[in-house]
Design a protein around this motif. Sequence first.
Motif, PDB file in Angstrom:
ATOM      1  N   GLU A  19      10.008 -12.645 -40.398  1.00 11.16           N
ATOM      2  CA  GLU A  19       9.067 -13.521 -41.067  1.00 11.16           C
ATOM      3  C   GLU A  19       7.977 -12.468 -41.457  1.00 11.16           C
ATOM      4  N   ALA A  20       7.468 -11.495 -40.817  1.00 12.43           N
ATOM      5  CA  ALA A  20       6.331 -10.498 -41.547  1.00 12.43           C
ATOM      6  C   ALA A  20       6.821  -9.682 -42.609  1.00 12.43           C
ATOM      7  N   LEU A  21       8.346  -9.379 -42.619  1.00 11.72           N
ATOM      8  CA  LEU A  21       8.848  -8.494 -43.653  1.00 11.72           C
ATOM      9  C   LEU A  21       9.128  -9.422 -44.738  1.00 11.72           C
ATOM     10  N   SER A  22       9.514 -10.721 -44.986  1.00 11.68           N
ATOM     11  CA  SER A  22       9.649 -11.390 -46.054  1.00 11.68           C
ATOM     12  C   SER A  22       8.562 -11.905 -46.458  1.00 11.68           C
ATOM     13  N   ASN A  23       7.502 -12.440 -45.546  1.00 10.14           N
ATOM     14  CA  ASN A  23       6.261 -12.900 -46.197  1.00 10.14           C
ATOM     15  C   ASN A  23       5.241 -11.951 -46.804  1.00 10.14           C
ATOM     16  N   GLY A  24       5.384 -10.554 -46.286  1.00  9.54           N
ATOM     17  CA  GLY A  24       4.754  -9.450 -46.588  1.00  9.54           C
ATOM     18  C   GLY A  24       4.975  -9.197 -48.322  1.00  9.54           C
ATOM     19  N   ILE A  25       6.471  -9.273 -48.369  1.00  5.33           N
ATOM     20  CA  ILE A  25       6.921  -8.867 -49.614  1.00  5.33           C
ATOM     21  C   ILE A  25       6.524 -10.035 -50.679  1.00  5.33           C
ATOM     22  N   LEU A  26       6.541 -11.171 -50.168  1.00  2.00           N
ATOM     23  CA  LEU A  26       6.148 -12.589 -51.015  1.00  2.00           C
ATOM     24  C   LEU A  26       4.655 -12.346 -51.436  1.00  2.00           C
ATOM     25  N   ALA A  27       3.956 -12.086 -50.492  1.00  2.00           N
ATOM     26  CA  ALA A  27       2.347 -11.848 -50.783  1.00  2.00           C
ATOM     27  C   ALA A  27       2.061 -10.742 -51.578  1.00  2.00           C
ATOM     28  N   ASN A  28       2.853  -9.622 -51.573  1.00  2.00           N
ATOM     29  CA  ASN A  28       2.540  -8.187 -52.288  1.00  2.00           C
ATOM     30  C   ASN A  28       3.111  -8.862 -53.924  1.00  2.00           C
ATOM     31  N   LEU A  29       4.248  -9.544 -54.005  1.00  2.00           N
ATOM     32  CA  LEU A  29       4.519  -9.951 -55.242  1.00  2.00           C
ATOM     33  C   LEU A  29       3.360 -10.967 -56.040  1.00  2.00           C
ATOM     34  N   ALA A  30       3.053 -11.955 -55.147  1.00  2.00           N
ATOM     35  CA  ALA A  30       2.059 -12.770 -55.830  1.00  2.00           C
ATOM     36  C   ALA A  30       0.775 -12.158 -56.010  1.00  2.00           C
ATOM     37  N   ASN A  31       0.451 -11.138 -55.129  1.00  2.00           N
ATOM     38  CA  ASN A  31      -0.816 -10.604 -55.337  1.00  2.00           C
ATOM     39  C   ASN A  31      -0.820  -9.958 -56.896  1.00  2.00           C
ATOM     40  N   GLN A  32       0.374  -9.380 -57.322  1.00  2.00           N
ATOM     41  CA  GLN A  32       0.321  -8.867 -58.708  1.00  2.00           C
ATOM     42  C   GLN A  32      -0.114  -9.917 -59.679  1.00  2.00           C
ATOM     43  N   TYR A  33       0.106 -11.069 -59.526  1.00  6.16           N
ATOM     44  CA  TYR A  33      -0.575 -12.145 -60.502  1.00  6.16           C
ATOM     45  C   TYR A  33      -1.914 -12.853 -59.920  1.00  6.16           C
ATOM     46  N   GLY A  34      -2.612 -12.183 -58.932  1.00  2.00           N
ATOM     47  CA  GLY A  34      -4.092 -12.631 -58.885  1.00  2.00           C
ATOM     48  C   GLY A  34      -4.048 -13.503 -57.518  1.00  2.00           C
ATOM     49  N   ALA A  35      -3.255 -13.614 -56.751  1.00  2.00           N
ATOM     50  CA  ALA A  35      -3.160 -14.600 -55.721  1.00  2.00           C
ATOM     51  C   ALA A  35      -4.054 -14.245 -54.380  1.00  2.00           C
ATOM     52  N   ASN A  36      -4.267 -12.706 -54.311  1.00  2.00           N
ATOM     53  CA  ASN A  36      -5.102 -12.127 -53.402  1.00  2.00           C
ATOM     54  C   ASN A  36      -4.752 -12.692 -51.848  1.00  2.00           C
ATOM     55  N   LEU A  37      -3.384 -12.500 -51.458  1.00  6.55           N
ATOM     56  CA  LEU A  37      -3.040 -12.960 -50.032  1.00  6.55           C
ATOM     57  C   LEU A  37      -2.722 -11.659 -49.163  1.00  6.55           C
ATOM     58  N   ASP A  38      -3.294 -11.822 -47.997  1.00  4.04           N
ATOM     59  CA  ASP A  38      -3.123 -10.961 -46.855  1.00  4.04           C
ATOM     60  C   ASP A  38      -1.960 -11.509 -46.144  1.00  4.04           C
ATOM     61  N   ILE A  39      -1.121 -10.456 -45.353  1.00  3.56           N
ATOM     62  CA  ILE A  39      -0.100 -11.037 -44.737  1.00  3.56           C
ATOM     63  C   ILE A  39      -0.185 -12.151 -43.707  1.00  3.56           C
ATOM     64  N   ASP A  40      -1.411 -12.157 -42.949  1.00 12.40           N
ATOM     65  CA  ASP A  40      -1.772 -13.282 -41.875  1.00 12.40           C
ATOM     66  C   ASP A  40      -1.710 -14.580 -42.651  1.00 12.40           C
ATOM     67  N   THR A  41      -2.313 -14.604 -43.831  1.00  9.23           N
ATOM     68  CA  THR A  41      -2.363 -15.838 -44.579  1.00  9.23           C
ATOM     69  C   THR A  41      -1.119 -16.222 -45.187  1.00  9.23           C
ATOM     70  N   ALA A  42      -0.465 -15.319 -45.837  1.00  4.54           N
ATOM     71  CA  ALA A  42       0.944 -15.565 -46.228  1.00  4.54           C
ATOM     72  C   ALA A  42       1.803 -16.153 -44.963  1.00  4.54           C
ATOM     73  N   ILE A  43       1.937 -15.776 -43.825  1.00  5.72           N
ATOM     74  CA  ILE A  43       2.700 -16.167 -42.739  1.00  5.72           C
ATOM     75  C   ILE A  43       2.110 -17.509 -42.599  1.00  5.72           C
ATOM     76  N   LYS A  44       1.174 -17.821 -42.576  1.00  9.87           N
ATOM     77  CA  LYS A  44       0.385 -19.105 -42.182  1.00  9.87           C
ATOM     78  C   LYS A  44       0.998 -20.184 -43.366  1.00  9.87           C
ATOM     79  N   ILE A  45       0.891 -19.879 -44.620  1.00 13.28           N
ATOM     80  CA  ILE A  45       1.114 -20.806 -45.472  1.00 13.28           C
ATOM     81  C   ILE A  45       2.514 -21.109 -46.175  1.00 13.28           C
ATOM     82  N   PHE A  46       3.279 -19.740 -45.770  1.00 11.16           N
ATOM     83  CA  PHE A  46       4.766 -19.647 -46.061  1.00 11.16           C
ATOM     84  C   PHE A  46       5.691 -19.881 -45.038  1.00 11.16           C
ATOM     85  N   LYS A  47       5.367 -19.578 -44.121  1.00 11.88           N
ATOM     86  CA  LYS A  47       6.384 -19.788 -42.697  1.00 11.88           C
ATOM     87  C   LYS A  47       7.147 -20.906 -42.900  1.00 11.88           C
TER      88      LYS A  47
END
Length: 215
Positions: A19-47
């Motif tokens: 979960e931390a691996l996959s959601n971290g990658i998803l957050a990093n990718l989304a942040n390239q387009y302005g999402a402004n996500l940290d890993i904690d928030t990413a896990i909360k909303i994508f898990k």
Amino acid sequence: MSKYKCVIFDCDGVLVDSEALSNGILANLANQYGANLDIDTAIKIFKGCSMTMCIEKIKTLVTSPIPDDFEATYRKLSVEAFKKQIKPIEGIAEVLDELELPFCVASSGPEDKMRLNLKLTGLLEHFEGRLFSCFTIGKWKPDPAVFLWAAETMGFKPEECLVVEDSYSGVSGALAGGFDVFGYTAHDVHNQLKGYPTLEFDNMNQLISLINQAK
């Protein structure tokens, strides 16, 4: 004797620590387009969400459009990360060695991802011929379809099966299908499962005993 005749495991977060691996990658990718996500928030909303659901959520957070190859890029990067860093959930190998009931895995992820991560963590041999992916049937949790399909294929009714899940959408789907569901909460940092599953536990070493005690 346990009331259960079959156990249906989720994959990500229950069998493999992804979960931390996959959601971290998803957050990093989304942040390239302005999402402004940290890993904690990413896990909360994508898990526990399907990729389609994740992308729809990302579209509401970004400041510029995401490209058509967003998912393909995510899949490529996640496979690379899994090959280097994926580990089994602590204690799960022992559970699978000791579990005397029939068991299988039902995941929202593609079967090739499931197969890769189970192989990398040394768990695939326990599940050959018993991998059920939402992608195969085109229905994703919290729809109970993947659990119902798994139970029927394994030869059991929902009330005879136990589902082990770690996400709200997975627990919701299992309950909607008429299954008992044990919520694995070791990584439930936002307490999204609290009071919702049939039973909650936070250590895989507890699972065999909990199954055997179920009446």
